[in-house]
Design a protein around this motif. Structure first.
Motif, mmCIF file in Angstrom:
data_model
loop_
_atom_site.group_PDB
_atom_site.id
_atom_site.type_symbol
_atom_site.label_atom_id
_atom_site.label_comp_id
_atom_site.label_asym_id
_atom_site.label_seq_id
_atom_site.Cartn_x
_atom_site.Cartn_y
_atom_site.Cartn_z
ATOM 1 N N UNK A 1 -102.682 -45.296 16.614
ATOM 2 C CA UNK A 1 -104.009 -45.917 16.675
ATOM 3 C C UNK A 1 -104.963 -45.406 15.603
ATOM 4 N N UNK A 2 -104.720 -44.214 15.042
ATOM 5 C CA UNK A 2 -105.642 -43.655 14.052
ATOM 6 C C UNK A 2 -105.062 -43.679 12.635
ATOM 7 N N UNK A 3 -104.020 -44.437 12.401
ATOM 8 C CA UNK A 3 -103.420 -44.442 11.075
ATOM 9 C C UNK A 3 -104.432 -44.868 10.009
ATOM 10 N N UNK A 4 -104.652 -43.980 9.024
ATOM 11 C CA UNK A 4 -105.566 -44.214 7.891
ATOM 12 C C UNK A 4 -107.001 -44.502 8.347
ATOM 13 N N UNK A 5 -107.372 -44.019 9.526
ATOM 14 C CA UNK A 5 -108.718 -44.226 10.032
ATOM 15 C C UNK A 5 -109.629 -43.043 9.682
ATOM 16 N N UNK A 6 -110.942 -43.314 9.694
ATOM 17 C CA UNK A 6 -111.966 -42.264 9.554
ATOM 18 C C UNK A 6 -112.600 -42.098 10.929
ATOM 19 N N UNK A 7 -112.527 -40.890 11.475
ATOM 20 C CA UNK A 7 -112.989 -40.674 12.843
ATOM 21 C C UNK A 7 -114.233 -39.791 12.843
ATOM 22 N N UNK A 8 -115.034 -39.951 13.903
ATOM 23 C CA UNK A 8 -116.250 -39.161 14.071
ATOM 24 C C UNK A 8 -116.130 -38.292 15.312
ATOM 25 N N UNK A 9 -117.194 -37.586 15.635
ATOM 26 C CA UNK A 9 -117.181 -36.706 16.802
ATOM 27 C C UNK A 9 -117.085 -37.490 18.105
ATOM 28 N N UNK B 1 -98.035 -39.597 10.379
ATOM 29 C CA UNK B 1 -99.261 -40.384 10.339
ATOM 30 C C UNK B 1 -100.390 -39.575 9.729
ATOM 31 N N UNK B 2 -101.446 -40.251 9.328
ATOM 32 C CA UNK B 2 -102.550 -39.539 8.679
ATOM 33 C C UNK B 2 -103.883 -40.188 9.048
ATOM 34 N N UNK B 3 -104.880 -39.335 9.254
ATOM 35 C CA UNK B 3 -106.256 -39.804 9.460
ATOM 36 C C UNK B 3 -107.191 -38.748 8.896
ATOM 37 N N UNK B 4 -108.458 -39.081 8.764
ATOM 38 C CA UNK B 4 -109.426 -38.118 8.272
ATOM 39 C C UNK B 4 -110.711 -38.186 9.090
ATOM 40 N N UNK B 5 -111.420 -37.072 9.113
ATOM 41 C CA UNK B 5 -112.716 -37.041 9.774
ATOM 42 C C UNK B 5 -113.807 -37.346 8.755
ATOM 43 N N UNK C 1 -148.728 -44.026 6.772
ATOM 44 C CA UNK C 1 -147.262 -44.034 6.795
ATOM 45 C C UNK C 1 -146.696 -45.428 7.043
ATOM 46 N N UNK C 2 -145.625 -45.733 6.320
ATOM 47 C CA UNK C 2 -144.836 -46.939 6.551
ATOM 48 C C UNK C 2 -143.396 -46.520 6.804
ATOM 49 N N UNK C 3 -142.657 -47.370 7.498
ATOM 50 C CA UNK C 3 -141.254 -47.071 7.799
ATOM 51 C C UNK C 3 -140.334 -47.850 6.860
ATOM 52 N N UNK C 4 -139.312 -47.147 6.366
ATOM 53 C CA UNK C 4 -138.352 -47.725 5.434
ATOM 54 C C UNK C 4 -136.932 -47.310 5.836
ATOM 55 N N UNK C 5 -135.958 -48.000 5.249
ATOM 56 C CA UNK C 5 -134.579 -47.532 5.286
ATOM 57 C C UNK C 5 -134.122 -47.299 3.852
ATOM 58 N N UNK C 6 -133.175 -46.357 3.687
ATOM 59 C CA UNK C 6 -132.594 -46.103 2.382
ATOM 60 C C UNK C 6 -131.096 -45.882 2.568
ATOM 61 N N UNK C 7 -130.294 -46.429 1.668
ATOM 62 C CA UNK C 7 -128.845 -46.254 1.742
ATOM 63 C C UNK C 7 -128.466 -44.875 1.199
ATOM 64 N N UNK C 8 -127.397 -44.303 1.761
ATOM 65 C CA UNK C 8 -126.994 -42.932 1.425
ATOM 66 C C UNK C 8 -125.838 -42.842 0.445
ATOM 67 N N UNK C 9 -125.130 -43.952 0.223
ATOM 68 C CA UNK C 9 -123.926 -43.882 -0.605
ATOM 69 C C UNK C 9 -122.699 -43.512 0.204
ATOM 70 N N UNK C 10 -122.836 -43.550 1.532
ATOM 71 C CA UNK C 10 -121.738 -43.210 2.439
ATOM 72 C C UNK C 10 -121.306 -44.461 3.179
ATOM 73 N N UNK C 11 -120.015 -44.616 3.377
ATOM 74 C CA UNK C 11 -119.483 -45.744 4.139
ATOM 75 C C UNK C 11 -118.524 -45.197 5.192
ATOM 76 N N UNK C 12 -118.798 -45.491 6.454
ATOM 77 C CA UNK C 12 -118.001 -45.000 7.583
ATOM 78 C C UNK C 12 -117.900 -43.477 7.595
ATOM 79 N N UNK C 13 -118.934 -42.825 7.083
ATOM 80 C CA UNK C 13 -118.985 -41.373 7.169
ATOM 81 C C UNK C 13 -118.400 -40.615 5.992
#
Length: 498
Positions: free
Chosen positions: A50-58, A137-141, A208-220
């Motif tokens: 189920x986790x083959x080549x997946x990126x997992x979180x906590x 099999x392989x996965x990464x955090x 103050x105003x609220x904004x979003x900014x992208x981090x350059x990270x995808x799926x962690x």
């Protein structure tokens, strides 16, 4: 002697028998001769990982191996190898094996799951089953990464993103704005932040105003396709002044405290959903936190803490009259750390008490102190609590000394971890895998000429900041001590990537 005459159909049948015999014999011979490299195998195999080549979180707690036939469970459990090791427990449901981890998967690693020498299971236990085809099999955090607000040079007032795993550092927000607060979205791909024009100085807190900014990270993890630093406006300040805010765990709801610019008595909480106009909740109060279910809100009121659904004008779901502050929810939302200011007990005047409360009605006192209870955060499993506290020092002048402590929520035992030399606006963040806390220590000045600088909660100018790492002792080593490390990063209000 009569000569046997074979009919065409008999000749065909005999030919097929000979051919099938040769094929079967060759298959048996190939299986014995070519070993594990055979293209034809009759041994069991892993059908799905189920986790083959997946990126997992906590939040990912278990993987599943599905086999193509029933397996001997003991031989599988004895031969399953995870590198680096991840302790856990096995559970079976037919041909499916679930492996559940004891603790969250540590971030910043690539893991291999290997299985060899396991056997299939026969109904007749006296007969040895075939050995499984070797499986890898392989996965990464997710990457171990953090963000903070810089205090020096070109970083001043800007969100700085630092990927510890990849050793990548970048500035996310523009140089002409000053960031006051920020929160990661759950996937780590964006950050929600409040900011104002840098030229406005301390007056910018009202703009103050609220904004979003992208981090350059995808799926962690670092992405070559995700652009970092892309900013979008979420909430302007034309009609209302925006103050503190919170972001739901699912990233879909923002709750912000707003004040009407023309009528300061118009003071309310508002809800912002993607693609919809801001909606007034008709809720007033002090500090607030969105619950982990992303459907309810805890709000501190004068007489206690109210738990309300995230719906305009809704009636409270629950009310905790004893407590004046909710510090944090457990990850599953079933418990919380709260503070009782002991206003109803004359014998406990000028003290405050830390309580663990849950949805079963338990209210467990963990500590009563004359100092402050600044911050508490649950470990990912919700079994322990890391807290930043202070103790009142015996001196002529009022002075508090900050220290970190760990509470075992089952036994109530408190274990001191580290003592700090000074306390001022310390911000604490526990890593999502629970392995380390990061916190800041700011340097401030009362110089009135520094009003264009960053400001602390008390209104003083921030002229510097240092980030620290606190690594709790290993639970498997009885005599282990907590490690306190100064990081080569200058800033304040750090947060880990989820």
């Amino acid at each position: 002697m009569n000569k046997i005459v074979l009919q065409p159909i008999d000749k065909m049948s005999l030919g097929l028998i000979v051919a099938f015999t040769a094929v079967i014999g060759s298959l048996i011979g190939l299986d014995k001769l070519c070993g594990t490299a055979c293209f034809i195998r009759n041994g069991p195999r892993v059908q799905h990982f189920s986790w083959q080549d997946q990126i997992v979180s906590s939040k990912d707690q278990a993987f599943i191996l599905t086999f193509d036939r029933p397996m001997d469970g003991a031989s599988v459990e004895q031969n399953l190898v995870i590198d680096p090791p991840l302790p856990g427990k096995f559970s079976w449901a037919g041909r499916r094996l679930a492996y559940t981890f004891n603790t969250p998967v540590p971030y910043g690693e690539t893991y291999q799951v290997q299985l060899t020498d396991a056997q299939e299971r026969f109904r007749n236990d006296l007969q040895a089953g075939h050995v499984i085809e070797p499986f890898v099999g392989e996965f990464q955090s997710r990457d171990r990464a953090l963000a903070y607000i810089g205090t020096q040079g070109e970083e001043q007032g800007r969100i700085v993103f630092y990927n510890v795993t990849r050793k990548v550092k970048r500035l996310l927000t523009p140089p002409d704005s000053t960031v006051v607060e920020f929160k990661f979205y759950p996937d780590g791909d964006r950050i929600l932040f409040s900011a104002a024009d840098k030229n406005k100085g301390i007056e910018g807190l009202r703009e103050l105003q609220l904004y979003t900014v992208t981090t350059g990270v995808n799926k962690g993890v670092e992405s070559t396709t995700q652009t970092a630093g892309k900013i979008e406006l979420v909430l302007d300040n034309e009609t209302y002044q925006n103050n503190q805010f919170d972001l739901s765990d699912n990233g879909e709801i923002i709750v912000v405290q707003r004040v009407d610019r023309k009528n300061p008595a118009d003071f309310d909480l508002w809800m912002v959903k993607s693609g919809a106009p801001p909606e007034r909740l008709k809720v007033t109060g002090g500090d607030f936190v969105i619950a982990p279910d992303s459907q309810s809100l805890a709000v501190a009121k004068g007489e206690g803490i109210g738990i309300l659904p995230l719906e305009p004008g809704a009636e409270p779901l629950d009310f905790l009259p004893k407590f004046g502050q909710l510090l944090n929810f457990a990850p599953n939302g079933a418990a919380a750390a709260t503070v009782d200011f002991n206003t109803d007990d004359a014998n406990l005047r000028y003290t405050r008490s830390l309580f663990y409360v849950n949805n079963q009605g338990l209210q467990k006192e963990l500590l009563t102190t004359q100092g402050s209870i600044i911050n508490c955060q649950f470990t990912p499993k919700g079994t322990q609590l890391y807290c930043l506290l202070t103790q009142l020092l015996p001196a002529k002048e009022y002075k508090e000394q900050p220290y970190f402590a760990k509470f075992d929520l089952k036994t109530g035992k408190m274990t001191p971890l580290a003592t700090l030399t000074d306390y001022q606006d310390i911000k604490v963040s526990l890593a999502p895998d629970g392995l380390a806390l990061i916190f800041d220590q700011v340097v401030t000045s009362d110089n009135p000429n520094l009003t264009d600088k960053l400001t602390s909660n008390s209104g003083q100018a921030i002229i510097g900041g240092q980030l620290w790492l606190l690594i709790p002792p290993n639970a498997n080593k009885p005599n282990a001590q907590a490690e306190l490390k100064e990081l080569p990063l200058v800033g304040f209000r750090p947060q880990w990537l989820p």
